[in-house]
Design a protein around this motif. Structure first.
Motif, short mmCIF file in Angstrom:
data_model
loop_
_atom_site.label_atom_id
_atom_site.label_comp_id
_atom_site.label_asym_id
_atom_site.label_seq_id
_atom_site.Cartn_x
_atom_site.Cartn_y
_atom_site.Cartn_z
N ILE A 17 0.84 -1.20 0.00
CA ILE A 17 0.00 0.00 0.00
C ILE A 17 0.87 1.25 0.00
N PHE A 18 1.90 1.27 0.83
CA PHE A 18 2.81 2.42 0.86
C PHE A 18 3.54 2.59 -0.46
N LEU A 19 3.94 1.51 -1.08
CA LEU A 19 4.61 1.60 -2.38
C LEU A 19 3.67 2.17 -3.43
N TYR A 20 2.42 1.70 -3.42
CA TYR A 20 1.43 2.21 -4.37
C TYR A 20 1.19 3.71 -4.16
N LEU A 21 1.04 4.14 -2.92
CA LEU A 21 0.82 5.56 -2.63
C LEU A 21 2.03 6.40 -3.01
N PHE A 22 3.23 5.87 -2.80
CA PHE A 22 4.44 6.60 -3.18
C PHE A 22 4.52 6.78 -4.69
N ILE A 23 4.26 5.72 -5.43
CA ILE A 23 4.31 5.80 -6.90
C ILE A 23 3.23 6.75 -7.41
N LYS A 24 2.06 6.70 -6.81
CA LYS A 24 0.97 7.59 -7.21
C LYS A 24 1.34 9.06 -6.95
N SER A 25 1.98 9.35 -5.83
CA SER A 25 2.36 10.73 -5.52
C SER A 25 3.49 11.22 -6.42
N VAL A 26 4.40 10.34 -6.79
CA VAL A 26 5.48 10.74 -7.71
C VAL A 26 4.92 11.04 -9.08
N LYS A 27 3.99 10.23 -9.54
CA LYS A 27 3.40 10.46 -10.87
C LYS A 27 2.54 11.71 -10.90
N SER A 28 1.95 12.07 -9.77
CA SER A 28 1.10 13.27 -9.75
C SER A 28 1.91 14.54 -9.60
N GLY A 29 3.23 14.44 -9.41
CA GLY A 29 4.09 15.61 -9.34
C GLY A 29 4.28 16.14 -7.93
N GLN A 30 4.01 15.34 -6.95
CA GLN A 30 4.15 15.77 -5.56
C GLN A 30 5.58 16.17 -5.22
N PHE A 31 6.56 15.52 -5.80
CA PHE A 31 7.95 15.75 -5.44
C PHE A 31 8.74 16.44 -6.56
N ASP A 32 8.07 17.14 -7.46
CA ASP A 32 8.77 17.75 -8.58
C ASP A 32 9.68 18.90 -8.16
N ASP A 33 9.18 19.83 -7.38
CA ASP A 33 9.95 21.02 -7.05
C ASP A 33 10.03 21.16 -5.54
N ALA A 34 11.19 20.89 -5.00
CA ALA A 34 11.36 20.98 -3.55
C ALA A 34 12.08 22.26 -3.14
#
Length: 68
Positions: A17-34
């Motif tokens: 579940i955590f892996l799925y949520l992490f991949i989903k957040s990366v694809k949605s651009g959550q970690f694009d600009d820090a």
């Protein structure tokens, strides 16, 4: 012994579940600009001061034109 199998299966499901949520957040651009959000807070006050200074200048300019 059956408790160990149960706990391992639950931990694998939670990890999945955590892996799925992490991949989903990366694809949605959550970690694009820090970098920008951390710097944006430094410049917000300057922008507010500039806009307030401009509004004061325009009020003063209006008063000067009325006096003339």
């Amino acid at each position: 012994m059956s408790v160990i199998y149960f706990l391992i299966s639950i931990s694998v499901v939670v990890a999945g579940i955590f892996l799925y949520l992490f991949i989903k957040s990366v694809k949605s651009g959550q970690f694009d600009d820090a970098y920008t959000p951390s710097v944006r807070m430094l410049f917000d006050d300057e922008l507010k001061e500039d806009s307030s200074n401009n509004s004061h200048k325009t009020k003063n300019e209006k008063n000067l034109t009325k006096v003339k």
